[in-house]
Design a protein around this motif. Sequence first.
Motif, PDB file in Angstrom:
ATOM      1  N   SER A  51      -4.172   5.363  -4.348  1.00 55.34           N
ATOM      2  CA  SER A  51      -4.111   5.035  -2.914  1.00 55.34           C
ATOM      3  C   SER A  51      -4.653   6.132  -2.012  1.00 55.34           C
ATOM      4  CB  SER A  51      -2.658   4.761  -2.498  1.00 55.34           C
ATOM      5  OG  SER A  51      -2.091   3.733  -3.243  1.00 55.34           O
ATOM      6  N   LEU A  52      -4.391   7.379  -2.389  1.00 48.16           N
ATOM      7  CA  LEU A  52      -4.735   8.496  -1.506  1.00 48.16           C
ATOM      8  C   LEU A  52      -6.147   8.972  -1.805  1.00 48.16           C
ATOM      9  CD1 LEU A  52      -1.387  10.522  -1.689  1.00 48.16           C
ATOM     10  CD2 LEU A  52      -2.031   8.712  -0.089  1.00 48.16           C
ATOM     11  N   GLN A  53      -7.018   8.829  -0.848  1.00 45.30           N
ATOM     12  CA  GLN A  53      -8.419   9.196  -1.036  1.00 45.30           C
ATOM     13  C   GLN A  53      -8.898  10.236  -0.030  1.00 45.30           C
ATOM     14  OE1 GLN A  53     -10.037   7.933  -3.645  1.00 45.30           O
ATOM     15  NE2 GLN A  53      -8.407   6.483  -4.176  1.00 45.30           N
ATOM     16  N   GLU A  54      -8.157  10.388   1.053  1.00 45.05           N
ATOM     17  CA  GLU A  54      -8.664  11.204   2.160  1.00 45.05           C
ATOM     18  C   GLU A  54      -8.695  12.689   1.811  1.00 45.05           C
ATOM     19  OE1 GLU A  54      -4.627  11.613   4.844  1.00 45.05           O
ATOM     20  OE2 GLU A  54      -5.848   9.824   5.078  1.00 45.05           O
ATOM     21  N   GLU A  55      -9.753  13.337   2.209  1.00 48.62           N
ATOM     22  CA  GLU A  55      -9.912  14.770   1.980  1.00 48.62           C
ATOM     23  C   GLU A  55      -9.792  15.503   3.312  1.00 48.62           C
ATOM     24  OE1 GLU A  55     -13.567  15.242  -0.148  1.00 48.62           O
ATOM     25  OE2 GLU A  55     -12.790  14.289  -1.949  1.00 48.62           O
ATOM     26  N   GLU A  56      -8.650  15.333   3.931  1.00 49.11           N
ATOM     27  CA  GLU A  56      -8.394  15.997   5.211  1.00 49.11           C
ATOM     28  C   GLU A  56      -6.894  16.157   5.389  1.00 49.11           C
ATOM     29  OE1 GLU A  56      -8.479  12.112   8.143  1.00 49.11           O
ATOM     30  OE2 GLU A  56     -10.367  13.107   7.691  1.00 49.11           O
ATOM     31  N   GLN A  57      -6.515  17.009   6.296  1.00 49.86           N
ATOM     32  CA  GLN A  57      -5.101  17.317   6.510  1.00 49.86           C
ATOM     33  C   GLN A  57      -4.380  16.143   7.166  1.00 49.86           C
ATOM     34  OE1 GLN A  57      -4.550  21.069   8.444  1.00 49.86           O
ATOM     35  NE2 GLN A  57      -2.335  20.908   8.570  1.00 49.86           N
ATOM     36  N   ASN A  58      -3.188  15.828   6.629  1.00 42.72           N
ATOM     37  CA  ASN A  58      -2.343  14.800   7.227  1.00 42.72           C
ATOM     38  C   ASN A  58      -0.892  15.231   7.019  1.00 42.72           C
ATOM     39  OD1 ASN A  58      -0.785  12.529   7.860  1.00 42.72           O
ATOM     40  ND2 ASN A  58      -2.318  11.080   7.113  1.00 42.72           N
ATOM     41  N   ASP A  59      -0.392  16.039   7.946  1.00 36.72           N
ATOM     42  CA  ASP A  59       0.947  16.610   7.803  1.00 36.72           C
ATOM     43  C   ASP A  59       2.032  15.544   7.733  1.00 36.72           C
ATOM     44  OD1 ASP A  59       0.379  19.332   7.646  1.00 36.72           O
ATOM     45  OD2 ASP A  59       0.221  19.531   9.809  1.00 36.72           O
ATOM     46  N   THR A  60       1.877  14.471   8.505  1.00 34.47           N
ATOM     47  CA  THR A  60       2.899  13.424   8.527  1.00 34.47           C
ATOM     48  C   THR A  60       3.040  12.780   7.163  1.00 34.47           C
ATOM     49  OG1 THR A  60       2.314  12.985  10.836  1.00 34.47           O
ATOM     50  CG2 THR A  60       3.685  11.359   9.737  1.00 34.47           C
ATOM     51  N   PHE A  98      14.460   2.345  -4.778  1.00 29.13           N
ATOM     52  CA  PHE A  98      13.732   3.427  -4.101  1.00 29.13           C
ATOM     53  C   PHE A  98      12.244   3.144  -4.006  1.00 29.13           C
ATOM     54  CE2 PHE A  98      11.039   7.181  -4.523  1.00 29.13           C
ATOM     55  CZ  PHE A  98      11.423   7.929  -3.421  1.00 29.13           C
ATOM     56  N   HIS A  99      11.636   2.739  -5.138  1.00 26.60           N
ATOM     57  CA  HIS A  99      10.181   2.568  -5.171  1.00 26.60           C
ATOM     58  C   HIS A  99       9.705   1.474  -4.219  1.00 26.60           C
ATOM     59  CE1 HIS A  99      11.951  -0.118  -8.143  1.00 26.60           C
ATOM     60  NE2 HIS A  99      10.857  -0.844  -8.146  1.00 26.60           N
ATOM     61  N   LEU A 100      10.552   0.480  -3.983  1.00 30.68           N
ATOM     62  CA  LEU A 100      10.163  -0.605  -3.069  1.00 30.68           C
ATOM     63  C   LEU A 100      10.042  -0.096  -1.636  1.00 30.68           C
ATOM     64  CD1 LEU A 100      12.422  -3.507  -4.416  1.00 30.68           C
ATOM     65  CD2 LEU A 100      10.111  -2.860  -5.147  1.00 30.68           C
ATOM     66  N   LEU A 101      11.067   0.627  -1.181  1.00 32.15           N
ATOM     67  CA  LEU A 101      11.033   1.153   0.182  1.00 32.15           C
ATOM     68  C   LEU A 101       9.998   2.268   0.311  1.00 32.15           C
ATOM     69  CD1 LEU A 101      12.216   0.992   3.008  1.00 32.15           C
ATOM     70  CD2 LEU A 101      13.968   2.648   2.318  1.00 32.15           C
ATOM     71  N   PHE A 102       9.850   3.074  -0.744  1.00 33.06           N
ATOM     72  CA  PHE A 102       8.842   4.146  -0.735  1.00 33.06           C
ATOM     73  C   PHE A 102       7.451   3.567  -0.501  1.00 33.06           C
ATOM     74  CE2 PHE A 102       5.589   6.641  -2.838  1.00 33.06           C
ATOM     75  CZ  PHE A 102       5.851   7.934  -2.431  1.00 33.06           C
ATOM     76  N   LEU A 103       7.100   2.516  -1.244  1.00 23.61           N
ATOM     77  CA  LEU A 103       5.762   1.925  -1.117  1.00 23.61           C
ATOM     78  C   LEU A 103       5.595   1.200   0.220  1.00 23.61           C
ATOM     79  CD1 LEU A 103       5.239   0.546  -4.739  1.00 23.61           C
ATOM     80  CD2 LEU A 103       4.199   2.569  -3.712  1.00 23.61           C
ATOM     81  N   LEU A 104       6.635   0.521   0.654  1.00 18.23           N
ATOM     82  CA  LEU A 104       6.551  -0.176   1.938  1.00 18.23           C
ATOM     83  C   LEU A 104       6.336   0.816   3.077  1.00 18.23           C
ATOM     84  CD1 LEU A 104       6.738  -2.854   3.469  1.00 18.23           C
ATOM     85  CD2 LEU A 104       9.226  -2.545   3.558  1.00 18.23           C
ATOM     86  N   ASN A 105       7.104   1.909   3.081  1.00 14.10           N
ATOM     87  CA  ASN A 105       6.939   2.906   4.142  1.00 14.10           C
ATOM     88  C   ASN A 105       5.636   3.688   4.008  1.00 14.10           C
ATOM     89  OD1 ASN A 105       9.336   2.168   5.316  1.00 14.10           O
ATOM     90  ND2 ASN A 105      10.508   3.908   4.555  1.00 14.10           N
ATOM     91  N   LEU A 106       5.124   3.792   2.788  1.00 16.60           N
ATOM     92  CA  LEU A 106       3.838   4.462   2.580  1.00 16.60           C
ATOM     93  C   LEU A 106       2.720   3.752   3.343  1.00 16.60           C
ATOM     94  CD1 LEU A 106       2.184   6.662   1.066  1.00 16.60           C
ATOM     95  CD2 LEU A 106       1.961   5.023  -0.832  1.00 16.60           C
ATOM     96  N   THR A 107       2.843   2.425   3.502  1.00 15.46           N
ATOM     97  CA  THR A 107       1.789   1.683   4.214  1.00 15.46           C
ATOM     98  C   THR A 107       1.665   2.113   5.676  1.00 15.46           C
ATOM     99  OG1 THR A 107       3.231  -0.192   4.845  1.00 15.46           O
ATOM    100  CG2 THR A 107       2.121  -0.323   2.699  1.00 15.46           C
ATOM    101  N   LYS A 108       2.738   2.698   6.238  1.00 18.03           N
ATOM    102  CA  LYS A 108       2.628   3.248   7.605  1.00 18.03           C
ATOM    103  C   LYS A 108       1.542   4.311   7.655  1.00 18.03           C
ATOM    104  CE  LYS A 108       7.529   2.929   8.971  1.00 18.03           C
ATOM    105  NZ  LYS A 108       8.739   3.725   9.270  1.00 18.03           N
ATOM    106  N   HIS A 109       1.522   5.143   6.623  1.00 16.08           N
ATOM    107  CA  HIS A 109       0.615   6.288   6.596  1.00 16.08           C
ATOM    108  C   HIS A 109      -0.783   5.902   6.130  1.00 16.08           C
ATOM    109  CE1 HIS A 109       4.128   8.810   7.276  1.00 16.08           C
ATOM    110  NE2 HIS A 109       4.733   8.080   6.356  1.00 16.08           N
ATOM    111  N   LEU A 110      -0.885   4.733   5.501  1.00 14.37           N
ATOM    112  CA  LEU A 110      -2.185   4.279   5.008  1.00 14.37           C
ATOM    113  C   LEU A 110      -2.840   3.280   5.964  1.00 14.37           C
ATOM    114  CD1 LEU A 110      -1.331   3.811   1.206  1.00 14.37           C
ATOM    115  CD2 LEU A 110      -2.354   5.806   2.341  1.00 14.37           C
ATOM    116  N   GLY A 111      -2.095   2.900   7.012  1.00 12.88           N
ATOM    117  CA  GLY A 111      -2.712   2.095   8.069  1.00 12.88           C
ATOM    118  C   GLY A 111      -2.514   0.600   7.984  1.00 12.88           C
ATOM    119  N   PHE A 112      -1.578   0.115   7.137  1.00 17.79           N
ATOM    120  CA  PHE A 112      -1.397  -1.341   7.092  1.00 17.79           C
ATOM    121  C   PHE A 112       0.085  -1.730   6.995  1.00 17.79           C
ATOM    122  CE2 PHE A 112      -2.507   0.256   2.901  1.00 17.79           C
ATOM    123  CZ  PHE A 112      -1.634  -0.375   2.011  1.00 17.79           C
TER     124      PHE A 112
END
Length: 238
Positions: free
Chosen positions: A104-113, A134-148
């Motif tokens: 999922s993580l591809q960006e080569e730049e700083q993202n402190d959040t 845990f993994h369900l909420l972790f992945l769902l909240n991860l989408t905030k940081h990935l833009g969807f």
Amino acid sequence: MLLTTNAIVLSKLKYRDNDLIIKCYTQKEGVVSYLLRGVLKSKKGSKVAYYQLLTQLQLETDFKPSRSLQYIKEVKINHLYSSLHTNVLKSAIVMFLAEVLSSSLQEEEQNDTLYNYLEATLQWLDVHDNFANFHLLFLLNLTKHLGFYPDVSKVDKAYFNLEAGKFQDEKESKYSISNENLTLLKELLGTTFDALENVKINAKQRQSFLNLILVYFELHLGSFKKPKSLQIFNEVFS
């Protein structure tokens, strides 16, 4: 230039006889891959333990942006886990989530959040005993940081369209969900990690919702591949 950064290990790959290539999500440079020369030799073998999946490190590196593989000058553990790599169930979560993050993580730049989110949630998992969801909420909240992250402005609607990322009145797509998965989605959208133990679902429901989230990732991330570890992960939690 010399660069000191916190980093989380996403993957590792043996290279030649004694070398490792590790991919990390770093606090200062996003995704970075490192070549560790000779780390598998016996005299340096103790350092291999530093590069277990999702370990939180502090790295001092000789960083050159033009180089595809960077070099580590000094490494130390930034946060020592107490159970993440010794508890069998948590280790299965670690293996699975590391694969998801690596894809999922591809960006080569700083993202402190995003970095702070990963750091804090992994530390939460390490010290808690009620972690089946845990993994369900972790992945769902991860989408905030990935833009969807799901648009919750119409959360009372009868369907959620995975493709559009929003709640709707009617089934407008083959990716529209309802029933149990919709109910669980709404419940997870309104909860926190500390309240996760109040989410009561069985193994079958957990697997169904996980498959749904992975489809959601596939629809919104062109590079995302369904994890190879999914089958083993489901067997562990069945």
